[in-house]
Design a protein around this motif. Structure first.
Motif, PDB file in Angstrom:
ATOM      1  N   ILE A 164     -30.202 -89.681  -7.444  1.00 56.31           N
ATOM      2  CA  ILE A 164     -29.673 -88.390  -7.027  1.00 56.31           C
ATOM      3  C   ILE A 164     -30.742 -87.538  -6.343  1.00 56.31           C
ATOM      4  N   THR A 165     -32.002 -87.817  -6.610  1.00 56.01           N
ATOM      5  CA  THR A 165     -33.080 -87.062  -5.971  1.00 56.01           C
ATOM      6  C   THR A 165     -33.383 -87.564  -4.570  1.00 56.01           C
ATOM      7  N   SER A 166     -33.353 -88.876  -4.389  1.00 57.17           N
ATOM      8  CA  SER A 166     -33.791 -89.460  -3.114  1.00 57.17           C
ATOM      9  C   SER A 166     -32.670 -89.647  -2.107  1.00 57.17           C
ATOM     10  N   ILE A 167     -31.415 -89.480  -2.498  1.00 55.70           N
ATOM     11  CA  ILE A 167     -30.319 -89.794  -1.590  1.00 55.70           C
ATOM     12  C   ILE A 167     -30.147 -88.755  -0.489  1.00 55.70           C
ATOM     13  N   TRP A 168     -30.498 -87.485  -0.762  1.00 58.50           N
ATOM     14  CA  TRP A 168     -30.172 -86.424   0.190  1.00 58.50           C
ATOM     15  C   TRP A 168     -30.908 -86.536   1.524  1.00 58.50           C
TER      16      TRP A 168
END
Length: 287
Positions: A164-168
């Motif tokens: 969830i941290t790296s997807i954006w």
């Protein structure tokens, strides 16, 4: 031919190997002076200042020589295993890298897919972009309680936090790359009547690849940051928990050594993704 005539020896041109060797050595020397020496000098200067400040009576942090002395076993025996969480720092790093590999891989698959959707569809852009912009501002550790409540286990929770941290940045950069595909490319695809799969593989991905790999580089850095923070709370084997456990035991030298390794591994991950990006995009991705 008279008796006074002599035969002149045949003079061969000097071999090119010495010249090539000299050019190769010169290239190495230039590369060393340009890329290696400046950071070495700066790092050496900073370490010297650290040594002076850390050697003073009552200093809060140990000097570099004290750090090496205190952590010599960790440095020389990185793969020891005494059972449980008492393992060498190499195993701690590998455990963290394994979690990063899972979470980051899922983020790449989902992020590129969603980025293509948002980049291709105006409706999806209007509907999903505000949600993405809100969620991407949530700090990594804020997701951990929710993930622990949902998964009820530390390992998948840490993977979710990485995801969830790296997807954006992957979603955002991929969508920007898709929207910036030149109109001429789209017209050519229509003229030669490419189907959806052919357009995706031959036009869309190659054209957007530099943007995609920019997002992948940001994402892998965020993945490494997220796992360190998450492991401090979930416990178990991992470099994040190693740092937290060292703090609770007042082993400041162990923390400093771990931070050095964390920085080196993070740099290596960034370089690996950048290298793959240059190969895939044929040098058009930022290095």
């Amino acid at each position: 031919m008279t008796s006074t005539d002599t035969i002149e020896p045949i003079r061969l041109a000097p071999p090119s190997a010495p010249g090539a060797l000299h050019a190769w050595l010169s290239s190495i020397a230039r590369g060393f002076l340009t890329h290696v020496l400046p950071p070495l000098l700066i790092i050496g200067f900073l370490v010297l200042i650290w040594q002076v400040l850390g050697s003073r009576p009552g200093a809060s942090l140990p000097a570099p020589t004290k750090v090496v002395q205190d952590t010599w076993e960790l440095i020389t025996q990185p793969f020891y295993d005494r059972g449980g969480n008492d393992v060498g720092i190499a195993w701690q790093l590998l455990a963290s890298l394994k979690r990063v590999a899972y979470g980051y891989s899922l983020a790449v698959l989902a992020g590129v897919s969603l980025g293509v959707l948002v980049g291709q569809s105006t409706w999806a852009l209007r509907g999903l972009d505000p949600l993405f912009q809100v969620l991407r501002t949530v700090p990594p550790l804020a997701w951990l309680p929710i993930s622990l409540a949902g998964f009820r286990d530390g390992h998948p929770s840490a993977i979710f936090v990485i995801f969830i941290t790296s997807i954006w940045p992957i979603i955002i950069n991929t969508s920007i790359g898709i929207r910036n595909i030149p109109e001429d490319y789209r017209n050519v695809a229509k003229v030669i009547r490419l189907n959806g799969i052919e357009y995706f593989t031959k036009i869309m991905l190659p054209a957007a690849a530099p943007f995609i790999f920019s997002g992948l580089r940001i994402g892998v850095g965020l993945s490494w940051l997220a796992i360190i923070a998450a492991e401090m709370l979930i416990g178990g084997v991992g470099i994040g928990f190693f740092i937290w456990d060292a703090w609770n035991s007042s082993r400041i030298s162990d923390i400093i050594l771990a931070l050095v390794y964390v920085g080196l591994v993070g740099y290596a991950l960034d370089r690996i993704v950048a290298f793959i990006g240059r190969k895939v995009t044929r040098g058009t991705a930022a290095s």
